[in-house]
Design a protein around this motif. Structure first.
Motif, PDB file in Angstrom:
ATOM      1  N   LYS A  45       0.839  -1.208   0.000  1.00  0.00           N
ATOM      2  CA  LYS A  45       0.000   0.000   0.000  1.00  0.00           C
ATOM      3  C   LYS A  45       0.870   1.253   0.000  1.00  0.00           C
ATOM      4  O   LYS A  45       0.482   2.275  -0.567  1.00  0.00           O
ATOM      5  N   LEU A  48       2.023   1.746  -3.523  1.00  0.00           N
ATOM      6  CA  LEU A  48       0.924   2.251  -4.368  1.00  0.00           C
ATOM      7  C   LEU A  48       0.540   3.690  -4.044  1.00  0.00           C
ATOM      8  O   LEU A  48      -0.233   4.306  -4.766  1.00  0.00           O
ATOM      9  N   LEU A  50      -1.177   4.442  -1.411  1.00  0.00           N
ATOM     10  CA  LEU A  50      -2.424   4.437  -0.632  1.00  0.00           C
ATOM     11  C   LEU A  50      -2.131   4.733   0.842  1.00  0.00           C
ATOM     12  O   LEU A  50      -3.009   5.184   1.570  1.00  0.00           O
ATOM     13  N   ARG A  74      -1.083  11.759  -8.798  1.00  0.00           N
ATOM     14  CA  ARG A  74      -2.185  11.112  -9.535  1.00  0.00           C
ATOM     15  C   ARG A  74      -1.707  10.676 -10.925  1.00  0.00           C
ATOM     16  O   ARG A  74      -2.089   9.613 -11.413  1.00  0.00           O
ATOM     17  N   ARG A  77       0.228   7.567 -10.530  1.00  0.00           N
ATOM     18  CA  ARG A  77      -0.648   6.415 -10.289  1.00  0.00           C
ATOM     19  C   ARG A  77      -1.242   5.865 -11.577  1.00  0.00           C
ATOM     20  O   ARG A  77      -1.578   4.693 -11.661  1.00  0.00           O
ATOM     21  N   GLN A  78      -1.370   6.747 -12.567  1.00  0.00           N
ATOM     22  CA  GLN A  78      -1.906   6.262 -13.846  1.00  0.00           C
ATOM     23  C   GLN A  78      -0.896   5.393 -14.587  1.00  0.00           C
ATOM     24  O   GLN A  78      -1.218   4.753 -15.578  1.00  0.00           O
ATOM     25  N   MET A  82      -2.919  -2.356 -10.867  1.00  0.00           N
ATOM     26  CA  MET A  82      -2.996  -3.121  -9.628  1.00  0.00           C
ATOM     27  C   MET A  82      -3.999  -4.258  -9.764  1.00  0.00           C
ATOM     28  O   MET A  82      -5.115  -4.051 -10.233  1.00  0.00           O
ATOM     29  N   PHE A  84      -5.926  -6.609  -7.356  1.00  0.00           N
ATOM     30  CA  PHE A  84      -6.230  -6.773  -5.925  1.00  0.00           C
ATOM     31  C   PHE A  84      -6.504  -8.236  -5.586  1.00  0.00           C
ATOM     32  O   PHE A  84      -6.896  -9.021  -6.450  1.00  0.00           O
ATOM     33  N   GLN A  85      -6.351  -8.529  -4.296  1.00  0.00           N
ATOM     34  CA  GLN A  85      -6.548  -9.904  -3.822  1.00  0.00           C
ATOM     35  C   GLN A  85      -7.942 -10.433  -4.200  1.00  0.00           C
ATOM     36  O   GLN A  85      -8.084 -11.551  -4.662  1.00  0.00           O
ATOM     37  N   ALA A  88     -11.391  -6.832  -7.017  1.00  0.00           N
ATOM     38  CA  ALA A  88     -11.905  -5.462  -6.928  1.00  0.00           C
ATOM     39  C   ALA A  88     -12.500  -4.962  -8.243  1.00  0.00           C
ATOM     40  O   ALA A  88     -12.319  -3.812  -8.631  1.00  0.00           O
ATOM     41  N   LEU A  89     -13.236  -5.851  -8.911  1.00  0.00           N
ATOM     42  CA  LEU A  89     -13.924  -5.415 -10.139  1.00  0.00           C
ATOM     43  C   LEU A  89     -15.160  -4.625  -9.737  1.00  0.00           C
ATOM     44  O   LEU A  89     -15.767  -4.894  -8.696  1.00  0.00           O
ATOM     45  N   ASP A 162      -1.617  -8.211  -5.506  1.00  0.00           N
ATOM     46  CA  ASP A 162      -1.727  -8.601  -4.099  1.00  0.00           C
ATOM     47  C   ASP A 162      -2.356  -9.991  -4.030  1.00  0.00           C
ATOM     48  O   ASP A 162      -3.535 -10.148  -4.326  1.00  0.00           O
TER      49      ASP A 162
END
Lengths: 255, 245
Positions: A45, A48, A50, A74, A77-78, A82, A84-85, A88-89, A162
């Motif tokens: 995190k 990333l 976060l 920002r 970040r683009q 990522m 996600f575990q 995270a759709l 992740d």
């Protein structure tokens, strides 16, 4: 390449990351491994953006994250993708909508250009006939592949995953591992994977960082992990009889 | 101290909602979707409740008119005043805090639990603007819903009054027109705009900053309903004092 220098992070009185220094190399699959509570997720995190570290720096090819302005952060970040575990759709969007989302948000491409790119990446992750399905209608393995497609659709420089294999059967897990490694090499990106899965360590661990209690205990490749004498690493990686035997066979073969 | 910290976090959240706007074509579709979800889909319950509340107010007023010196047109007058001043804007808002508020908290809370909000942030999207701003804009249409609640509430009062034989239709309508102050409708609309903002933002705050798993989404929805109602009741008192006091 991502360079991490003396990274510290605390929550209240709990010191989670205790001065991690390492380099995640470009074009390689970099793995972060360690027991639950070792600080892997907090570390990712921080990478990333976060979570902001209390001390230390994270440098993305000359750009130190904490020294960038809000808009520069920002923009950076683009350049990140990522996985996600839990994938995270976005529940309310179809597979195609999920993958197209970053393009709609950040590019000025025409609808046809976006569609072409979406078709290409979905094809790349071997999902050719799921465009109009909702996330609730597809399997866990397919969700991971959609998440990978969404992560690479903007041609990122950095890919973070992740626990990409959690909840998947061994065969699908290997497919996902191979896909991540192929994409890393194909696009020459810096990939960081947070995992518990020892198969992943053996299969795709071109560089491995082992965390223990927030400290980088060991780093090396999947070849070197067979030879290491580090007790913490061997206790973690070779905790099962199967892997103990594999290691023994490897050492005997080399001898 | 926790309450102060929450008020501070809420203020910061509201400020962030208006920063770094999402592209207009995407925002437009989000706003239309929220209008459908928050306003259009709530019209059924608003109409249903308003018609019965109006009817109950008319019946209760009629049953309490035991003195023959009090004119029967008071039933229409009392129904109009009660519905326009309180029942349409405030009672409907409490219902909306339950229906719309719990939807907002649970939908945003589920996105938090399933890391969808993290996914937006990693992409560089201002997740607060993307998730909360369309809800605020959609809720700007809430005064129209309140206007319908006023109309239907008074209609319910008229039906109950005439059907129950408490007074004639002419007496009820005469009462409706008696001493009418147009500012009372303005006052009601001002309140409904403020309540709309509260209904859009307080549940969003509880969903966005929630921690934990699926069970905590339910708890956050309950907490959100309680706090939205409390804020509406307090603001109702303050606004009434400021505008009519």
């Amino acid at each position: 390449m991502i360079e991490v220098e003396n990274l510290h992070k605390s929550f209240g009185g709990t010191h989670v990351l205790k001065g991690i220094t390492t380099v995640f190399e470009k074009g390689k699959t970099n793995l972060i491994i360690g027991q639950s509570g070792s600080g892997k997720t907090v570390f990712m995190k921080c990478l990333l953006g976060l979570l902001l570290p209390d001390e230390g720096s994270i440098c993305y090819e000359g750009r130190i994250y904490s020294q960038l302005s809000g808009s520069e952060q920002r923009d950076l970040r683009q350049e990140m993708g990522m996985v996600f575990q839990g994938s995270a759709l976005f529940d309310s969007m179809t597979v195609e909508g999920n993958v197209m989302f970053p393009l709609e948000m950040f590019t000025k491409q025409s609808k046809a250009e976006m569609q072409e790119r979406v078709d290409f990446v979905l094809n790349r992750v071997n999902l050719v006939d799921a465009h109009h399905k909702l996330p609730a209608e597809i399997s866990g393995g397919m969700k991971k592949r959609v998440a990978i497609a969404r992560a690479i659709v903007m041609k990122p420089k950095y890919l973070f995953c992740d626990e990409p294999n959690s909840g998947l059967d061994p065969k699908t897990a290997i497919l996902i591992d191979n896909l991540i490694q192929e994409i890393t090499q194909e696009y020459n990106i810096t990939t960081v994977v947070n995992t518990h899965d020892m198969n992943s360590v053996m299969e795709i661990g071109e560089k491995i960082i082992f965390l223990k209690d927030g400290i980088k205990e060991w780093e090396g490749s999947n070849k070197e992990i067979f030879r290491t004498d580090n007790e913490a690493v061997t206790n973690f990686v070779y905790s099962s009889d199967l892997f103990k035997k594999v290691r023994q066979m490897y050492i005997e073969e080399r001898a | 101290m926790n309450y102060l910290a929450s008020i501070g976090s809420y203020s910061i959240m509201v400020r962030e909602v208006f920063k770094k706007p999402t592209k207009w074509p995407i925002m437009k579709s989000l706003i239309l979707k929220e209008i459908d979800e928050l306003i259009y889909n709530s019209m059924g319950i608003i109409i249903f409740i308003s018609i019965f509340i109006g009817g109950v107010v008319a019946i209760q007023t009629a049953l309490n008119l035991t003195n023959p010196l009090i004119p029967k047109n008071l039933i229409g007058f009392a129904t109009r005043q009660s519905v326009i001043l309180e029942f349409a804007p405030t009672f409907t808002s409490i219902i909306m805090a339950g229906k719309v508020g719990s939807y907002i908290t649970s939908s945003i809370g589920t996105m938090r639990v399933t890391e969808q909000i993290d996914a937006l942030e990693v992409m560089g999207v201002n997740s607060l603007n993307y998730l909360v701003f369309p809800k605020i804009i959609a809720m700007l249409l809430y005064p129209f819903a309140v206007a319908i609640a006023m109309y239907v509430g008074i209609l319910g009062g008229w039906i109950a009054n005439v059907a129950g034989g408490y007074s004639s239709s002419a007496e009820f309508v005469e009462g409706l027109q008696l001493d009418f102050t147009p500012f009372h409708v303005t006052y009601s609309f001002i309140k409904s705009v403020v309540f709309a903002f509260v209904i859009a933002t307080v549940p969003s705050f509880h969903g966005y900053y929630m921690k934990g798993g699926a069970l905590d989404v339910g708890k956050a929805s309950t907490t959100s309903f309680v706090w939205t109602s409390v804020v509406i009741i307090i603001l109702n008192f303050i606004l009434t004092q400021l505008l009519l006091g």
